[in-house]
Design an enzyme around this catalytic site. Structure first.
Site, short mmCIF file in Angstrom:
data_model
loop_
_atom_site.label_atom_id
_atom_site.label_comp_id
_atom_site.label_asym_id
_atom_site.label_seq_id
_atom_site.Cartn_x
_atom_site.Cartn_y
_atom_site.Cartn_z
N ILE A 247 0.74 -1.16 -0.02
CA ILE A 247 0.20 -0.07 0.25
C ILE A 247 0.94 1.30 -0.14
O ILE A 247 0.50 2.44 -0.59
CB ILE A 247 -0.93 -0.01 1.08
CG1 ILE A 247 -1.75 -1.24 1.27
CG2 ILE A 247 -1.95 1.40 1.25
CD1 ILE A 247 -2.43 -1.85 0.14
N ILE A 248 1.97 1.29 1.01
CA ILE A 248 2.92 2.40 0.67
C ILE A 248 4.25 2.10 0.41
O ILE A 248 4.53 0.86 0.56
CB ILE A 248 2.82 2.90 2.39
CG1 ILE A 248 3.69 2.02 3.32
CG2 ILE A 248 1.55 3.43 2.73
CD1 ILE A 248 3.82 2.43 4.72
N GLU B 204 9.39 -2.34 3.43
CA GLU B 204 9.40 -3.66 2.74
C GLU B 204 9.50 -3.24 1.04
O GLU B 204 10.22 -3.87 0.48
CB GLU B 204 8.04 -4.25 2.91
CG GLU B 204 8.01 -4.74 4.51
CD GLU B 204 7.21 -5.96 4.49
OE1 GLU B 204 6.35 -6.32 3.64
OE2 GLU B 204 7.04 -6.24 5.70
N HIS C 180 -2.26 -0.48 8.38
CA HIS C 180 -1.11 -1.04 9.01
C HIS C 180 -0.33 -0.15 9.81
O HIS C 180 0.04 -0.24 11.05
CB HIS C 180 -0.23 -2.00 8.38
CG HIS C 180 0.65 -2.89 8.72
ND1 HIS C 180 1.89 -2.42 9.48
CD2 HIS C 180 0.61 -4.28 9.42
CE1 HIS C 180 2.48 -3.40 10.10
NE2 HIS C 180 1.67 -4.68 10.07
N GLU D 12 -0.03 0.40 13.65
CA GLU D 12 1.31 0.60 13.97
C GLU D 12 1.93 1.99 13.73
O GLU D 12 3.22 1.83 13.13
CB GLU D 12 1.90 -0.36 13.81
CG GLU D 12 1.67 -1.81 14.23
CD GLU D 12 2.57 -3.14 13.85
OE1 GLU D 12 3.61 -2.63 13.22
OE2 GLU D 12 2.08 -4.10 13.87
N LEU E 277 -4.13 -4.65 2.05
CA LEU E 277 -4.46 -5.49 0.81
C LEU E 277 -5.11 -6.81 1.32
O LEU E 277 -6.07 -7.03 0.32
CB LEU E 277 -3.16 -6.05 0.32
CG LEU E 277 -3.21 -6.87 -1.02
CD1 LEU E 277 -3.66 -6.05 -2.29
CD2 LEU E 277 -1.98 -7.76 -1.31
N VAL E 278 -4.95 -7.40 2.35
CA VAL E 278 -5.55 -8.77 2.63
C VAL E 278 -6.37 -8.43 3.89
O VAL E 278 -6.03 -7.40 4.83
CB VAL E 278 -4.86 -9.74 2.94
CG1 VAL E 278 -4.28 -9.99 1.70
CG2 VAL E 278 -3.83 -9.62 4.01
N HIS F 226 -4.35 -8.65 11.18
CA HIS F 226 -4.69 -7.43 11.87
C HIS F 226 -6.20 -6.96 11.64
O HIS F 226 -6.65 -6.64 12.56
CB HIS F 226 -4.02 -6.01 11.16
CG HIS F 226 -2.59 -6.07 11.57
ND1 HIS F 226 -2.11 -5.86 12.79
CD2 HIS F 226 -1.34 -6.51 10.85
CE1 HIS F 226 -0.82 -6.02 12.72
NE2 HIS F 226 -0.15 -6.27 11.63
#
Length: 253
Positions: free
Chosen positions: A80-81, A85, A139, A170, A197-198, A202
């Site tokens: 997403i961002i 990662e 997230h 977070e 995404l999924v 969380h």
């Protein structure tokens, strides 16, 4: 074409999100072989141990593509961002730049302002409500790219959706800031849904779980009526189209 996501150990949401995105990409780009990689080694290890499912991390996937003789590679993250990662993927791609005739890396979902506007359009259309407050759980990250979340919140409100709110489990804005913002809300009815995404761990536990600190219970303790929508961003066709557009731009440029 290497499609990279964080990954999930939940089979149902993987089919609805990651696999759905991969199938849209395969349908749109029929001249390419579609390969998968996950960035979460923890999830890769869990799937191998629990289900005997083998999934490569980006380094392993690129090594395999090289061994198989591919010369042109497009790497598209489903993140997403453009956070830590994403940058780890970028480092791996850079390490392999001399192994392929051509290797290109796409950006995460939210990169430039047109992405923000498109996501606002997609989500406001899908969650078409003016009578309820809509709260998204992202997230979050310690990476500077966490600024994506308040920027998206601002974009929703700038586009006239004052009842849409972005939080991060977070990162900033956290649930305390979301609750503070909701003190000005016109409605006590809330739609709570992931900005991930999924709809995985969380969403199931931190967002809609039974624990005292789940966002649902924290909001309900403040007097809100909460409706959970456990739907990952990868399920929205508009989001899938955003990834297709990014790949198209890579191919053209």
């Amino acid at each position: 074409m290497l499609v990279v996501s964080f990954g999930t150990s939940y089979h149902q949401t993987r089919k609805k999100t990651i696999e759905a995105c991969e199938k849209r990409i395969a349908s749109e780009f029929k001249d390419y072989d579609i390969k998968r990689a996950f960035t979460s080694q923890m999830i890769i290890n869990k799937l191998k141990r629990r289900d005997n499912i083998s999934i490569n991390n980006p380094k392993e996937a690129l090594k395999e593509l090289y061994r198989e003789g591919y010369e042109e590679v497009i790497v598209q993250p489903l993140h997403i961002i453009n956070g830590s990662e994403f940058h780890e993927i970028a480092r791996e791609v850079n390490r392999f730049k001399n192994q392929f005739k051509e290797i290109k890396l796409g950006n995460a979902l939210l990169t430039d302002q047109s992405d923000y506007l498109k996501l606002v359009e997609t989500l406001s259309s899908a969650l078409n409500t003016r009578e309820k407050e809509v709260v998204f759980m992202g997230h979050g990250s310690k990476h500077p790219a966490n600024a994506t979340y308040p920027a998206l919140d601002y974009t929703f409100k700038a586009e006239g959706y004052s009842n849409f709110h972005i939080g991060a489990v977070e990162g900033y804005p956290g649930i305390d800031q979301v609750i503070s913002n909701l003190s000005q809300a016109k409605s006590k009815n809330i739609v709570l849904t992931p900005l991930m995404l999924v709809a995985g761990d969380h969403a199931i536990n931190d967002m809609a779980g039974e624990g005292r600190d789940s966002w649902q219970n924290l909001l309900e303790s403040e007097g809100f009526n909460v409706e959970n929508i456990l739907k990952g961003l990868g399920e929205y066709q508009g989001v899938q189209q955003m990834y297709l557009n990014k790949i198209n731009n890579l191919i053209k440029n």
